[in-house]
Design an enzyme around this catalytic site. Structure first.
Site, PDB file in Angstrom:
ATOM      1  N   VAL A  62       8.965   1.320 -14.306  1.00 29.93           N
ATOM      2  CA  VAL A  62       8.146   1.309 -13.100  1.00 29.93           C
ATOM      3  C   VAL A  62       6.734   1.794 -13.423  1.00 29.93           C
ATOM      4  CG1 VAL A  62       7.889   2.281 -10.777  1.00 29.93           C
ATOM      5  CG2 VAL A  62      10.163   1.843 -11.691  1.00 29.93           C
ATOM      6  N   CYS A  63       5.729   1.169 -12.801  1.00 25.08           N
ATOM      7  CA  CYS A  63       4.355   1.691 -12.822  1.00 25.08           C
ATOM      8  C   CYS A  63       3.753   1.422 -11.447  1.00 25.08           C
ATOM      9  CB  CYS A  63       3.528   1.077 -13.954  1.00 25.08           C
ATOM     10  SG  CYS A  63       3.131  -0.664 -13.728  1.00 25.08           S
ATOM     11  N   ARG A  64       2.448   1.378 -11.340  1.00 27.19           N
ATOM     12  CA  ARG A  64       1.817   1.173 -10.032  1.00 27.19           C
ATOM     13  C   ARG A  64       2.007  -0.258  -9.537  1.00 27.19           C
ATOM     14  NH1 ARG A  64      -2.905  -0.448  -7.490  1.00 27.19           N
ATOM     15  NH2 ARG A  64      -3.692  -1.326  -9.409  1.00 27.19           N
ATOM     16  N   MET A  90       5.139   0.434  -7.845  1.00 23.04           N
ATOM     17  CA  MET A  90       5.191   1.321  -6.685  1.00 23.04           C
ATOM     18  C   MET A  90       4.436   0.747  -5.483  1.00 23.04           C
ATOM     19  SD  MET A  90       7.239   3.745  -7.407  1.00 23.04           S
ATOM     20  CE  MET A  90       6.950   5.017  -6.168  1.00 23.04           C
TER      21      MET A  90
END
Length: 98
Positions: A62-64, A90
């Site tokens: 997961v990242c932005r 996210m």
């Protein structure tokens, strides 16, 4: 590269599945909220810290927005890990954060 939607990850968690989630965002981003139970390893630390992960487990990155976690997913796949990128990151996450 395998991908999964943020909604699918959220549904798995809501159904009680235990997921191994790795958040590769920077510290200031994680401070704004992280998926409960996720492990935080910044993208730049993945080459040194990937040995903290178990090659017998599946991981969701997961990242932005999904771009950095995509790079982490490609690197970890090359190292022999079972890794899936959470598309949209996210920005697409509607579930709980801690």
């Amino acid at each position: 590269m395998k991908e999964i939607s943020a909604k699918e990850v959220q549904e798995k968690l809501e159904n009680g599945e235990e997921l191994n989630i790795v958040d590769v965002r920077e510290d200031d981003e994680v401070a704004q909220g992280i998926i409960p139970g996720a492990k935080h390893i910044r993208l730049g630390e993945i080459p040194e810290r990937h040995t903290e992960l178990d090659k017998n487990k599946q991981y969701y990155m997961v990242c932005r927005s999904g771009a950095r976690s995509g790079r982490a997913t490609e690197f970890l796949n090359e190292q022999g890990y079972d890794v899936t990128n959470m598309a949209g990151g996210m920005l697409a996450w509607e579930g709980d954060v801690e």
